[in-house]
Design a protein around this motif. Structure first.
Motif, mmCIF file in Angstrom:
data_model
loop_
_atom_site.group_PDB
_atom_site.id
_atom_site.type_symbol
_atom_site.label_atom_id
_atom_site.label_comp_id
_atom_site.label_asym_id
_atom_site.label_seq_id
_atom_site.Cartn_x
_atom_site.Cartn_y
_atom_site.Cartn_z
ATOM 1 N N MET A 1 0.851 -1.190 0.000
ATOM 2 C CA MET A 1 0.000 0.000 0.000
ATOM 3 C C MET A 1 0.890 1.244 0.000
ATOM 4 O O MET A 1 1.687 1.453 0.906
ATOM 5 C CB MET A 1 -0.860 0.024 1.253
ATOM 6 C CG MET A 1 -1.573 -1.290 1.500
ATOM 7 S SD MET A 1 -3.319 -1.020 1.703
ATOM 8 C CE MET A 1 -3.845 -2.706 2.025
ATOM 9 N N SER A 2 0.738 2.057 -1.014
ATOM 10 C CA SER A 2 1.581 3.243 -1.129
ATOM 11 C C SER A 2 0.995 4.398 -0.332
ATOM 12 O O SER A 2 -0.129 4.347 0.143
ATOM 13 C CB SER A 2 1.680 3.646 -2.602
ATOM 14 O OG SER A 2 0.388 3.920 -3.094
ATOM 15 N N GLU A 3 1.803 5.440 -0.207
ATOM 16 C CA GLU A 3 1.335 6.688 0.401
ATOM 17 C C GLU A 3 0.830 6.506 1.828
ATOM 18 O O GLU A 3 -0.068 7.205 2.261
ATOM 19 C CB GLU A 3 0.190 7.295 -0.395
ATOM 20 C CG GLU A 3 0.554 7.757 -1.769
ATOM 21 C CD GLU A 3 -0.656 8.438 -2.396
ATOM 22 O OE1 GLU A 3 -0.689 9.680 -2.364
ATOM 23 O OE2 GLU A 3 -1.556 7.739 -2.868
ATOM 24 N N VAL A 4 1.357 5.521 2.505
ATOM 25 C CA VAL A 4 0.964 5.391 3.899
ATOM 26 C C VAL A 4 1.423 6.626 4.650
ATOM 27 O O VAL A 4 2.519 7.133 4.432
ATOM 28 C CB VAL A 4 1.571 4.127 4.537
ATOM 29 C CG1 VAL A 4 1.361 4.117 6.044
ATOM 30 C CG2 VAL A 4 0.968 2.889 3.898
ATOM 31 N N VAL A 5 0.555 7.125 5.532
ATOM 32 C CA VAL A 5 0.866 8.374 6.209
ATOM 33 C C VAL A 5 1.060 8.094 7.698
ATOM 34 O O VAL A 5 0.426 7.203 8.258
ATOM 35 C CB VAL A 5 -0.261 9.397 5.963
ATOM 36 C CG1 VAL A 5 -1.554 8.958 6.609
ATOM 37 C CG2 VAL A 5 0.123 10.769 6.446
ATOM 38 N N PHE A 6 1.992 8.799 8.284
ATOM 39 C CA PHE A 6 2.150 8.716 9.732
ATOM 40 C C PHE A 6 1.691 10.041 10.303
ATOM 41 O O PHE A 6 2.480 10.961 10.485
ATOM 42 C CB PHE A 6 3.601 8.403 10.103
ATOM 43 C CG PHE A 6 4.027 7.054 9.608
ATOM 44 C CD1 PHE A 6 3.749 5.917 10.349
ATOM 45 C CD2 PHE A 6 4.665 6.920 8.391
ATOM 46 C CE1 PHE A 6 4.111 4.659 9.882
ATOM 47 C CE2 PHE A 6 5.030 5.663 7.925
ATOM 48 C CZ PHE A 6 4.753 4.531 8.662
ATOM 49 N N PRO A 7 0.395 10.169 10.517
ATOM 50 C CA PRO A 7 -0.143 11.472 10.889
ATOM 51 C C PRO A 7 0.244 11.823 12.318
ATOM 52 O O PRO A 7 0.564 10.952 13.126
ATOM 53 C CB PRO A 7 -1.647 11.252 10.800
ATOM 54 C CG PRO A 7 -1.819 9.801 11.077
ATOM 55 C CD PRO A 7 -0.609 9.118 10.546
#
Lengths: 241, 241
Positions: free
Chosen positions: A1-7
């Protein structure tokens, strides 16, 4: 899964109490904290802060609330997780929001200075981020829960007169209620029981004191309520944890 | 503030449907996905995945659910954010969990292979992480909401017989209900109204079809329900958005 974000994960809290309004009746109020850095520097926001590594979500809510307002409610309930894309101008921030009620005497002990103030719920300043939406939702949750739980208790002591209870309902629902109808509805609902005692300090014919019948509390406390320390979960339920 | 953590933020979904149980009556079921990597490799878990940068929380729940199960419920409701310290063995993971209901015919179209299977809610395998706690909480939320909302609708079509509605209640509450009492309670509650039509395909004296009186839906949809596209919020409320 691309563009995983660590908000950035933040935790904020909406705390309601009752304050005397201009006409002497009780009104719903909540504390706000003035932001001292960008974004929204100088604007009012809900008390809160980031999640630390060594604390769970409710602990983060308690810690940030204590640090910003000096309030320490014994029970916090999770309200909702807010994660809209545009809710913070710079970073992606997901906020997990808690809410609580405090009795007026506890609220009086909270910080109250130029950067921490109580505002009436129907007269709020412009709020930072999506905090106005969050407060609206907390208000609607409070009103809904008032109808099917013993949540009014959180504003009162363990015992109360029916007039005091009606004042809570009037403040939360923001409308006057007929005293006779209210008394009959409460007495026939079985939700409150007379303690046999009467309010002290009143001249003659002092009103009866009631308490909630805690065997019938229907309130949904959330899945983790049995996992937290007893000291953190008693304001909304009275002494019976 | 020291030790600020940037946790992995995951989104998972609990989807309930009704399936025929061994004795022919309807039973509550939910889909699980077998994990193909550590931790808990090979164990069953709720469908879900990480939050991507370009999507809000409900969109992440929809996307990961579609990717893992091919299910696409039109309405997801946020259940709770789980952030206990020890819930994942390696990283700190905060999971924001959604839940939904799907009608049986939709559930039939879901993936069903060695890595995606439907399980009866009262006969689940051992689950990864704290997913057993999450399912328990989703069940209790479902049961509570059944009592004060029109959520049973989510399992049924727009119209239904009182026997079909009773079957939903029996499956969710996991107990048999007296048909006569149920009919009287439902009819006197005003929650359902007769459509004037009758079930087709039945020999003689076909049962009446009812629908929910959507003017009285008390269900709390969450603060963002007006912000999402109408197409995403109709399963639980019927056609009246």
């Amino acid at each position: 899964m691309s563009e995983v974000v660590f908000p950035n994960l933040a935790v904020s809290t909406v705390i309601f109490t009752l304050r005397p309004g201009e006409d002497g009746t009780s009104e719903l109020a909540l504390p706000l904290v003035r932001r001292i850095r960008a974004p929204y520097e100088g604007q009012w926001a809900l008390p809160g802060g980031p999640l630390n590594a060594n604390e769970d979500l409710a602990q983060a809510a308690s810690r940030t609330l204590l640090a910003t307002t000096s309030l320490q409610p014994r029970y916090l309930e999770q309200l909702y997780a807010f994660g809209q894309l545009d809710r913070s101008p710079d970073d992606r921030v997901v906020s997990i929001v808690y809410w609580a009620l405090v009795a007026s005497d506890e609220a009086d002990r909270a910080l109250n200075n130029e950067n921490v103030q109580w505002f009436l719920a129907d007269d709020l300043p412009e709020l930072a981020f999506d905090h106005a939406l969050i407060v609206d939702y907390a208000l609607s949750r409070l009103r809904t829960k008032l109808e099917y739980s013993q949540i009014a208790h959180g504003f009162l002591g363990e015992t109360f007169t029916l007039a005091q209870l009606r004042e809570v309902y009037e403040a939360v629902l923001q409308k006057p209620l007929d005293p006779g109808n209210f008394r009959r509805t409460m007495e026939s609902s079985g939700a409150v029981v007379a303690t046999g005692e009467r309010l002290s300090g009143t001249p003659h014919r002092p009103p009866q004191l009631y308490k909630y019948d805690t065997s019938t509390d229907l309130r949904d406390r959330g899945p983790l309520s049995r996992l937290v320390a007893p000291a953190t979960i008693s304001v909304l339920s009275g002494e019976k944890i």
